[in-house]
Design a protein around this motif. Structure first.
Motif, PDB file in Angstrom:
ATOM      1  N   TYR A  28     -23.667  43.358  36.411  1.00 27.62           N
ATOM      2  CA  TYR A  28     -22.842  42.363  37.102  1.00 27.62           C
ATOM      3  C   TYR A  28     -23.239  42.218  38.568  1.00 27.62           C
ATOM      4  O   TYR A  28     -23.420  41.102  39.076  1.00 27.62           O
ATOM      5  CB  TYR A  28     -21.368  42.761  37.011  1.00 27.62           C
ATOM      6  N   GLU A  29     -23.367  43.334  39.251  1.00 26.78           N
ATOM      7  CA  GLU A  29     -23.564  43.300  40.699  1.00 26.78           C
ATOM      8  C   GLU A  29     -24.869  42.624  41.097  1.00 26.78           C
ATOM      9  O   GLU A  29     -24.924  41.860  42.069  1.00 26.78           O
ATOM     10  CB  GLU A  29     -23.518  44.729  41.262  1.00 26.78           C
ATOM     11  N   LYS A  30     -25.929  42.885  40.358  1.00 25.91           N
ATOM     12  CA  LYS A  30     -27.252  42.371  40.735  1.00 25.91           C
ATOM     13  C   LYS A  30     -27.573  41.014  40.115  1.00 25.91           C
ATOM     14  O   LYS A  30     -28.543  40.365  40.525  1.00 25.91           O
ATOM     15  CB  LYS A  30     -28.326  43.379  40.335  1.00 25.91           C
ATOM     16  N   ALA A  31     -26.782  40.588  39.158  1.00 26.39           N
ATOM     17  CA  ALA A  31     -27.057  39.297  38.516  1.00 26.39           C
ATOM     18  C   ALA A  31     -26.893  38.157  39.523  1.00 26.39           C
ATOM     19  O   ALA A  31     -25.964  38.145  40.328  1.00 26.39           O
ATOM     20  CB  ALA A  31     -26.117  39.087  37.334  1.00 26.39           C
ATOM     21  N   SER A  32     -27.809  37.215  39.466  1.00 26.51           N
ATOM     22  CA  SER A  32     -27.822  36.095  40.407  1.00 26.51           C
ATOM     23  C   SER A  32     -27.301  34.821  39.746  1.00 26.51           C
ATOM     24  O   SER A  32     -27.787  34.422  38.682  1.00 26.51           O
ATOM     25  CB  SER A  32     -29.260  35.865  40.901  1.00 26.51           C
ATOM     26  N   LEU A  33     -26.314  34.190  40.385  1.00 23.60           N
ATOM     27  CA  LEU A  33     -25.810  32.919  39.857  1.00 23.60           C
ATOM     28  C   LEU A  33     -26.896  31.854  39.843  1.00 23.60           C
ATOM     29  O   LEU A  33     -26.951  31.019  38.946  1.00 23.60           O
ATOM     30  CB  LEU A  33     -24.616  32.443  40.680  1.00 23.60           C
ATOM     31  N   ARG A  34     -27.748  31.875  40.844  1.00 20.33           N
ATOM     32  CA  ARG A  34     -28.836  30.898  40.897  1.00 20.33           C
ATOM     33  C   ARG A  34     -29.756  31.050  39.687  1.00 20.33           C
ATOM     34  O   ARG A  34     -30.136  30.063  39.049  1.00 20.33           O
ATOM     35  CB  ARG A  34     -29.637  31.087  42.195  1.00 20.33           C
ATOM     36  N   THR A  43     -27.096  22.855  37.179  1.00 22.32           N
ATOM     37  CA  THR A  43     -26.963  23.055  38.617  1.00 22.32           C
ATOM     38  C   THR A  43     -25.825  24.039  38.905  1.00 22.32           C
ATOM     39  O   THR A  43     -24.960  24.272  38.063  1.00 22.32           O
ATOM     40  CB  THR A  43     -26.655  21.732  39.329  1.00 22.32           C
ATOM     41  N   THR A  44     -25.826  24.571  40.121  1.00 17.62           N
ATOM     42  CA  THR A  44     -24.718  25.445  40.512  1.00 17.62           C
ATOM     43  C   THR A  44     -23.412  24.656  40.553  1.00 17.62           C
ATOM     44  O   THR A  44     -22.336  25.213  40.325  1.00 17.62           O
ATOM     45  CB  THR A  44     -24.980  26.099  41.878  1.00 17.62           C
ATOM     46  N   GLY A  45     -23.516  23.376  40.825  1.00 18.59           N
ATOM     47  CA  GLY A  45     -22.322  22.533  40.813  1.00 18.59           C
ATOM     48  C   GLY A  45     -21.688  22.490  39.443  1.00 18.59           C
ATOM     49  O   GLY A  45     -20.466  22.520  39.308  1.00 18.59           O
TER      50      GLY A  45
END
Length: 202
Positions: A28-34, A43-45
């Motif tokens: 969880y901690e290292k996972a990147s939303l990007r 997209t992040t949107g």
């Protein structure tokens, strides 16, 4: 319980599939939303339209496993803690638990080994203490033995180590069920043998 995402179902499914892969790989901690969005092809949107944040993504992924596990533990508590072990078949329970772990291995792995930094980061410790309590109570109420708490802790460690190793291996379901059956048998026979020996010593 995680809030139901509000967006096109195919987009949500793609995000969840991507998120699960990244959470399982990086935690969880290292996972990147990007990276999660990139792998899902959105997209992040689009992500923020469906999920408030990374925590909401993780919560949605583990919610089904949590709901099933809560139901199992509630039933066990009823039979072991409130009914004193009456109508409780430990062999069937252990078989069910191993099958549950196998059938929900991704959710279990997320909660037990990939949750650092999330609200579930102490989940493994809580379950560990819970199983210790149930094991000690079962030994007393059914086996008539007061087991040393240190020994119960060691036995629980062994149980969790076996489970963690089992779900981490690249087995197909048939192979995993076969290994789980062998582990279940070893643990049950060893536990009952210990109770018999301690009871004989008085």
């Amino acid at each position: 319980m995680a809030k139901e995402p509000n967006h096109d179902r195919s987009v949500v499914n793609d995000l969840l599939a991507s998120a699960k892969a990244h959470f399982l790989k990086d935690g969880y901690e290292k996972a990147s939303l990007r990276k999660i969005c990139s792998s899902a092809g959105v997209t992040t949107g689009a992500l923020y339209f469906s999920f408030a944040n990374k925590e909401a993504l993780f919560d949605t992924l583990v919610a089904p496993t949590l709901e099933k596990l809560d139901a199992v533990l509630e039933e066990v508590e009823q039979k072991v803690l409130k009914e004193g072990g009456k109508n409780f078949d430990a062999n069937k329970f252990n078989d069910f638990i191993f099958r549950f772990l196998i059938d929900n291995k991704d959710g279990v792995r997320l909660l037990m080994a990939r949750a650092e930094g999330s609200q579930f980061e102490d989940f493994a410790q809580k379950i560990h203490r819970h199983i210790e309590s149930l094991m000690a109570h079962y030994a007393k109420s059914v086996g008539g033995v007061d087991v040393d708490p240190e020994l119960v802790s060691i036995l629980t460690d062994m149980y969790f180590t076996a489970v963690a190793d089992l779900i981490s291996r690249d087995y197909d379901d048939e192979e995993m069920y076969a290994v789980a059956e062998a582990l279940r048998t070893c643990m049950e026979e060893g536990f009952y043998a210990m109770l018999r020996r301690q009871k004989a010593k008085g």
